[in-house]
Design a protein around this motif. Structure first.
Motif, PDB file in Angstrom:
ATOM      1  N   ASP A 140       0.816  -1.208   0.000  1.00  0.00           N
ATOM      2  CA  ASP A 140       0.000   0.000   0.000  1.00  0.00           C
ATOM      3  C   ASP A 140       0.853   1.264   0.000  1.00  0.00           C
ATOM      4  O   ASP A 140       0.497   2.270  -0.628  1.00  0.00           O
ATOM      5  CB  ASP A 140      -0.944   0.005   1.216  1.00  0.00           C
ATOM      6  CG  ASP A 140      -2.110  -0.949   1.029  1.00  0.00           C
ATOM      7  OD1 ASP A 140      -2.140  -1.644  -0.006  1.00  0.00           O
ATOM      8  OD2 ASP A 140      -2.987  -1.006   1.912  1.00  0.00           O
ATOM      9  N   TYR A 146       1.951   1.827  -3.490  1.00  0.00           N
ATOM     10  CA  TYR A 146       0.877   2.426  -4.295  1.00  0.00           C
ATOM     11  C   TYR A 146       0.835   3.942  -4.093  1.00  0.00           C
ATOM     12  O   TYR A 146       0.694   4.707  -5.055  1.00  0.00           O
ATOM     13  CB  TYR A 146      -0.471   1.820  -3.922  1.00  0.00           C
ATOM     14  CG  TYR A 146      -0.839   0.593  -4.718  1.00  0.00           C
ATOM     15  CD1 TYR A 146      -0.928   0.647  -6.114  1.00  0.00           C
ATOM     16  CD2 TYR A 146      -1.110  -0.616  -4.091  1.00  0.00           C
ATOM     17  CE1 TYR A 146      -1.256  -0.491  -6.846  1.00  0.00           C
ATOM     18  CE2 TYR A 146      -1.445  -1.751  -4.815  1.00  0.00           C
ATOM     19  CZ  TYR A 146      -1.516  -1.683  -6.193  1.00  0.00           C
ATOM     20  OH  TYR A 146      -1.849  -2.799  -6.913  1.00  0.00           O
ATOM     21  N   GLN A 203       1.555   6.631  -7.053  1.00  0.00           N
ATOM     22  CA  GLN A 203       0.584   7.645  -7.456  1.00  0.00           C
ATOM     23  C   GLN A 203       1.157   9.051  -7.324  1.00  0.00           C
ATOM     24  O   GLN A 203       0.845   9.940  -8.129  1.00  0.00           O
ATOM     25  CB  GLN A 203      -0.679   7.506  -6.606  1.00  0.00           C
ATOM     26  CG  GLN A 203      -1.469   6.232  -6.876  1.00  0.00           C
ATOM     27  CD  GLN A 203      -2.463   5.901  -5.776  1.00  0.00           C
ATOM     28  OE1 GLN A 203      -2.486   6.557  -4.723  1.00  0.00           O
ATOM     29  NE2 GLN A 203      -3.279   4.876  -5.993  1.00  0.00           N
ATOM     30  N   THR A 219      -5.243   8.652  -8.068  1.00  0.00           N
ATOM     31  CA  THR A 219      -5.877   8.467  -6.764  1.00  0.00           C
ATOM     32  C   THR A 219      -7.368   8.222  -6.919  1.00  0.00           C
ATOM     33  O   THR A 219      -7.960   7.439  -6.159  1.00  0.00           O
ATOM     34  CB  THR A 219      -5.636   9.702  -5.874  1.00  0.00           C
ATOM     35  OG1 THR A 219      -4.238   9.998  -5.829  1.00  0.00           O
ATOM     36  CG2 THR A 219      -6.137   9.453  -4.459  1.00  0.00           C
ATOM     37  N   ASP A 250      -8.410   4.759  -7.080  1.00  0.00           N
ATOM     38  CA  ASP A 250      -8.227   3.966  -5.871  1.00  0.00           C
ATOM     39  C   ASP A 250      -9.438   4.177  -4.959  1.00  0.00           C
ATOM     40  O   ASP A 250     -10.485   4.646  -5.426  1.00  0.00           O
ATOM     41  CB  ASP A 250      -6.928   4.356  -5.168  1.00  0.00           C
ATOM     42  CG  ASP A 250      -6.260   3.168  -4.487  1.00  0.00           C
ATOM     43  OD1 ASP A 250      -6.989   2.372  -3.869  1.00  0.00           O
ATOM     44  OD2 ASP A 250      -5.025   3.047  -4.574  1.00  0.00           O
ATOM     45  N   ASN A 251      -9.294   3.867  -3.668  1.00  0.00           N
ATOM     46  CA  ASN A 251     -10.459   3.816  -2.785  1.00  0.00           C
ATOM     47  C   ASN A 251     -10.392   4.805  -1.628  1.00  0.00           C
ATOM     48  O   ASN A 251     -10.940   4.541  -0.561  1.00  0.00           O
ATOM     49  CB  ASN A 251     -10.612   2.387  -2.222  1.00  0.00           C
ATOM     50  CG  ASN A 251     -10.701   1.355  -3.330  1.00  0.00           C
ATOM     51  OD1 ASN A 251     -11.547   1.454  -4.195  1.00  0.00           O
ATOM     52  ND2 ASN A 251      -9.794   0.381  -3.302  1.00  0.00           N
ATOM     53  N   ARG A 272     -16.263   4.168  -7.257  1.00  0.00           N
ATOM     54  CA  ARG A 272     -15.258   3.175  -6.872  1.00  0.00           C
ATOM     55  C   ARG A 272     -15.858   2.075  -6.006  1.00  0.00           C
ATOM     56  O   ARG A 272     -15.488   0.909  -6.127  1.00  0.00           O
ATOM     57  CB  ARG A 272     -14.121   3.862  -6.108  1.00  0.00           C
ATOM     58  CG  ARG A 272     -13.152   4.614  -6.980  1.00  0.00           C
ATOM     59  CD  ARG A 272     -12.437   3.690  -7.946  1.00  0.00           C
ATOM     60  NE  ARG A 272     -11.803   2.576  -7.239  1.00  0.00           N
ATOM     61  CZ  ARG A 272     -11.473   1.431  -7.805  1.00  0.00           C
ATOM     62  NH1 ARG A 272     -11.750   1.217  -9.083  1.00  0.00           N
ATOM     63  NH2 ARG A 272     -10.891   0.474  -7.110  1.00  0.00           N
TER      64      ARG A 272
END
Length: 279
Positions: free
Chosen positions: A42, A45, A49, A61, A64-65, A232
């Motif tokens: 994570d 990630y 980004q 972004t 993503d969540n 998302r």
């Protein structure tokens, strides 16, 4: 020194020394050996980004969540200092120290300096907080802005100014932009205050109306990202995201897990208070 009255007040010198010791101890825990491990998935990630152009970072972004505030903070750090573990984790450690100071101020605002110092100490040494303070993720940020939002809200209803209402709205927006769980605190505080003023039939109170106005501004500013996160969420459910679907059994187990550590630390806080008041 501690006085003998029931309010357990500290003089200013003792208060400052204790606060500095707590902050210094926390900083030592958070900054020590930031490169102890390689970046885990994570964190990688977040760095991936954040190393792009600014608007490309926002677009990444959005796929993503979570909201983008942490990546917005991480973006200039990556551009200026590179991708090392120390560089990308440094902002989290800084925010953790500021969060400890902020919860001291919140405790002092609601109760007094002694309770603020106890709250700061308990947060500073909480194992999960110490761990996340050394990660390039948004959890120290979430903690910091959550405390800031609560502090700003309490301060507004004490000082009752337009400026304090604006600060409460700004911290509310930052809370929403830090993590999807920030919306839970934002909503619960807003619902509580609205119901409290409606119950008193004081909804025309200037301090309430100014506060509510800025809370609405915060929600409207966050609206574009609500749309992104809703899309998302549908995508994650349809594609089988790693977090289980929120069934009743899953939510019950999650609630038990979430309550375990807070109950332990609440008990520890009560024990510290009980012992301290007998000194």
């Amino acid at each position: 020194m501690i006085s003998s009255n029931s309010d357990w007040q500290l003089n200013r010198t003792t208060e400052r020394i204790m606060l500095l010791l707590i902050l210094a101890g926390g900083a030592l825990l958070y900054f020590w050996d930031l490169d102890r491990t390689s970046l885990w998935l994570d964190e990688a990630y977040s760095v991936h980004q954040s190393h792009r152009g600014f608007f490309d970072m926002l677009a990444q972004t959005a796929r993503d969540n979570y909201p983008p505030l942490h990546n917005v903070i991480l973006w200039p750090v990556v551009k200026l200092f590179g991708f090392s573990e120390t560089a990308v984790r440094f902002p989290s450690a800084v925010m953790a120290v500021v969060a400890v100071y902020s919860i001291y101020r919140l405790g002092k605002c609601v109760w007094n300096a002694a309770e603020g110092l106890i709250a700061a100490l308990l947060l500073a040494i909480q194992p999960i907080f110490v761990w996340h303070a050394g990660e390039a993720r948004m959890y120290p940020l979430l903690c910091l802005v959550a405390i800031g939002f609560m502090w700003a809200t309490v301060a507004h209803f004490k000082h009752k100014t337009r400026r304090s209402a604006m600060i409460a709205g700004m911290t509310g927006f930052l809370l929403l932009m830090s993590h999807i769980f920030g919306s839970l605190l934002f909503a619960s505080v807003n619902v509580f205050i609205v119901l409290a003023f409606l119950r008193k039939r004081a909804w025309r109170d200037d301090r309430f109306l100014s506060w509510l106005t800025w809370q609405v501004v915060a929600m409207l500013a966050f609206l574009p990202w609500i749309i992104v996160l809703a899309g998302r969420a549908n995508h994650a459910v349809s594609d089988g995201f790693w977090i289980p679907y929120p069934s009743i059994v899953y939510l019950q187990n999650l609630l038990v897990w979430l309550l375990t550590l807070p109950l332990i630390w609440t008990g520890a806080a009560l024990l510290v208070l009980a012992v301290a008041q007998r000194l």
